[in-house]
Design an enzyme around this catalytic site. Structure first.
Site, PDB file in Angstrom:
ATOM      1  N   GLY A   1       3.873   1.758   3.206  1.00  0.00           N
ATOM      2  CA  GLY A   1       3.731   1.946   4.646  1.00  0.00           C
ATOM      3  C   GLY A   1       4.429   3.185   5.151  1.00  0.00           C
ATOM      4  N   PRO A   2       3.848   3.890   6.139  1.00  0.00           N
ATOM      5  CA  PRO A   2       2.620   3.557   6.870  1.00  0.00           C
ATOM      6  C   PRO A   2       1.332   4.087   6.235  1.00  0.00           C
ATOM      7  CG  PRO A   2       3.687   5.401   7.920  1.00  0.00           C
ATOM      8  CD  PRO A   2       4.590   4.995   6.788  1.00  0.00           C
ATOM      9  N   GLY A   3       1.430   4.759   5.069  1.00  0.00           N
ATOM     10  CA  GLY A   3       0.203   5.059   4.345  1.00  0.00           C
ATOM     11  C   GLY A   3      -0.119   6.515   4.108  1.00  0.00           C
ATOM     12  N   GLY A   4       0.680   7.445   4.608  1.00  0.00           N
ATOM     13  CA  GLY A   4       0.362   8.853   4.422  1.00  0.00           C
ATOM     14  C   GLY A   4       0.320   9.265   2.964  1.00  0.00           C
ATOM     15  N   LYS A   5       1.345   8.896   2.207  1.00  0.00           N
ATOM     16  CA  LYS A   5       1.385   9.260   0.791  1.00  0.00           C
ATOM     17  C   LYS A   5       0.320   8.498   0.008  1.00  0.00           C
ATOM     18  CE  LYS A   5       6.298  10.511   0.821  1.00  0.00           C
ATOM     19  NZ  LYS A   5       6.564  10.141   2.226  1.00  0.00           N
TER      20      LYS A   5
ATOM     21  N   ASP B   1       7.005  -7.938  -1.893  1.00  0.00           N
ATOM     22  CA  ASP B   1       8.358  -7.401  -2.021  1.00  0.00           C
ATOM     23  C   ASP B   1       8.413  -6.473  -3.223  1.00  0.00           C
ATOM     24  OD1 ASP B   1      11.069  -6.884  -2.294  1.00  0.00           O
ATOM     25  OD2 ASP B   1      11.679  -8.936  -1.822  1.00  0.00           O
TER      26      ASP B   1
ATOM     27  N   CYS C   1       6.233   1.358  -1.966  1.00  0.00           N
ATOM     28  CA  CYS C   1       6.637   1.145  -0.558  1.00  0.00           C
ATOM     29  C   CYS C   1       5.695   1.976   0.302  1.00  0.00           C
ATOM     30  CB  CYS C   1       8.079   1.569  -0.343  1.00  0.00           C
ATOM     31  SG  CYS C   1       9.251   0.949  -1.569  1.00  0.00           S
TER      32      CYS C   1
ATOM     33  N   CYS D   1      13.338  10.310   2.510  1.00  0.00           N
ATOM     34  CA  CYS D   1      13.338  11.280   3.602  1.00  0.00           C
ATOM     35  C   CYS D   1      14.760  11.369   4.148  1.00  0.00           C
ATOM     36  CB  CYS D   1      12.359  10.864   4.699  1.00  0.00           C
ATOM     37  SG  CYS D   1      12.106  12.189   5.906  1.00  0.00           S
TER      38      CYS D   1
ATOM     39  N   ASP E   1       8.865   5.550  -2.441  1.00  0.00           N
ATOM     40  CA  ASP E   1       9.247   6.229  -1.204  1.00  0.00           C
ATOM     41  C   ASP E   1      10.178   5.262  -0.460  1.00  0.00           C
ATOM     42  OD1 ASP E   1       9.428   7.875   0.981  1.00  0.00           O
ATOM     43  OD2 ASP E   1       7.446   7.399   1.765  1.00  0.00           O
TER      44      ASP E   1
END
Length: 510
Positions: free
Chosen positions: A318-322, A369, A316, A440, A387
């Site tokens: 988005g948004p891409g930090g990890k 998906d 999962c 989170c 995540d």
């Protein structure tokens, strides 16, 4: 204390807001001369300043279109050329007002002698902005009242501005400590949860959930008030120095930043600052990422597995930090990353986040998906990050509007999605590989209960699963961090200075 009435009230059937001469009746006229602004009419402000106007427009966007403040405010400030100290003021005003909305609504109700829900929403947002300046910022009371009244006159009309003037003047007569005592006394029912909900500006259900999460994660329930207060503090801007792309020391020198508390990749911008102004951020060698997010990501990269370590999955992404941090570590080890995201617009954000990584580090950024990926590619990955979408109760500092949008009704649907994603991840990982389940949110229904349900179901289905020591994996990254003796890890803003990230590590054994 007598209340203030008039133009800010929602219209009642048959209500007449004009006097016998046909003039609009405002709160100041109804209250008498004491509620009027002290300045002569010719000297009164006719409009609010750009910073306050921007903050007000953010509040209206959040209320009317379910926008997120962190997405609305930056482009608004750029468009209106609000920069420097004015931009910092607008940011604190908008975010702080959203965080403390519940507290300020309680004060408004005492000052206006009516429910906040009976006040027209645009006028209510003006009052909230004024309350934050009067009770939550170092703005002199006379300036806070005068500027907010000017903004009210511009945006809502003379009658509304008189009402705003009366309410804010009433609020400015007492310090915050007195108002906290008064709204606590007025809270009904008079129990500890309700008191903390109104004084620390969290919905009562969130207060209860956080209390249960503290107890369930091995921390003293007595920390609850500290946790709620930490949620109401503006978070620092934290950067990630992506390994192999930029050294932390180099980024610190360029950014005027100091090292983070825990992660070797983390840096904190002193005095805020604009990350987009940094070359390393613009070209993808660094990014903006909470230190807790960095910790759980690095813990997955260091978790022990059996066999090869060549292909990783961010389920999962988005948004891409990890994904950016995973891809950087993967590149150094000769591994490659597949980043999957169900939402096309978020997949584009992932592409931007990983654009600065070395060629070959990212095998693919795909739109799909995550619930079906495990069935489509069984046993195809060595490390998998889940995540999972969640209530976001761990990031209330950063997403202040989330506390007012979420409800207990959201939990059932999210928990079902979380179980499906974790089940898919366990199918996608090979025997001997590792899955990190991350949220989170500290809510037990999104963390421990999801893991227990999925492990029980997969064990019944014949899968062999081992719960790894996530605490040891985090300690290997951040020696000395305060973590209870548990297999899973729950981070906290009031203890660790991070978002309240949860981490469970699972290894597939058969």
């Amino acid at each position: 204390m007598s209340g203030a009435g008039g133009a800010g009230e929602r219209p009642r059937d048959g209500a007449d807001r004009r006097d016998r001469q046909g003039r609009e009746r405002g709160a100041a006229r109804a209250q008498g001369r004491g509620a009027r602004t002290a300045a002569a009419p010719s000297a009164r402000r006719r409009a609010g300043d750009p910073a306050r106007g921007a903050a007000y427009d953010v509040l209206r966007a959040v209320d009317t279109s379910d926008s997120y403040a962190n997405l609305v405010l930056p482009p608004l400030l750029r468009e209106r050329r609000v920069a420097g100290r004015d931009a910092a003021f607008a940011t604190e005003l908008a975010y702080g007002t959203l965080r403390l909305r519940g507290r300020y609504d309680a004060v408004i109700e005492l000052c206006a002698s009516r429910p906040a829900a009976s006040i027209d929403p645009p006028v209510l947002d003006l009052l909230r902005l004024g309350m934050h300046q009067v009770l939550g910022m170092r703005v002199p009371a006379h300036a806070a009242v005068s500027e907010t009244v000017g903004l009210a006159r511009e945006r809502a009309g003379t009658g509304a501005s008189q009402f705003v003037n009366a309410v804010l003047r009433a609020a400015s007569r007492e310090p915050l400590e007195t108002w906290l005592e008064r709204i606590a006394e007025a809270a009904q029912p008079a129990d500890d949860t309700t008191r903390l909900a109104v004084t620390e500006s969290h919905p009562a259900w969130v207060v209860r959930a956080l209390r249960e999460a503290l107890a369930g994660s091995g921390r003293p329930v007595a920390e609850l008030e500290d946790l709620l207060r930490a949620d109401n503090q503006a978070p620092q801007v934290t950067l990630v120095a992506r390994p192999g792309l930029v050294e932390a020391d180099e980024l610190a020198a360029d950014a005027g930043a100091r090292p983070g508390r825990w992660a070797p990749t983390a840096l904190v911008l002193e005095g805020g600052g604009d990350p987009a102004a940094l070359a390393a951020v613009r070209d993808g060698r660094a990014g903006v990422q909470d230190e807790g997010s960095q910790l759980v990501t690095l813990a997955l990269t260091g978790a022990p597995l059996d066999g090869p370590d060549e292909r990783w999955l961010d389920l999962c992404a988005g948004p891409g930090g990890k994904a950016g941090l995973l891809g950087a570590v993967a590149a150094r080890r000769g591994a490659r990353l597949v980043a999957n995201e169900v939402q096309p617009h978020r997949a584009r954000l992932v592409e931007q986040a990983v654009a600065g990584l070395p060629a070959g580090a990212v095998e693919e950024v795909r739109t799909g998906d995550g619930r079906t990926l495990g069935a489509d590619e069984p046993g195809a990955y060595d490390r998998v990050l889940v995540d999972a979408p969640c209530t976001g109760l761990g990031a209330l500092r950063r997403r202040p509007e989330s506390r007012w949008r979420r409800s207990p009704a959201d939990l059932a649907g999210l928990a079902e999605l979380q179980r499906a994603l974790l089940t898919s991840a366990l199918a996608a990982v090979r025997v001997g590989g590792v899955v990190a389940y991350v949220t989170c949110s500290p809510h037990l229904a999104e963390t421990q209960l999801v893991v227990k349900d999925v492990v029980r179901a997969r064990t019944k289905a014949g899968d062999g699963l081992e719960v790894l020591d996530a605490r040891a994996a985090v300690l290997a990254v951040a020696p000395g961090i305060d973590l209870p003796e548990r297999d899973d890890v729950q981070l906290w803003p009031h203890v660790h200075g991070t978002d309240a990230m949860h981490l469970t590590l699972l290894r597939r054994t058969s």
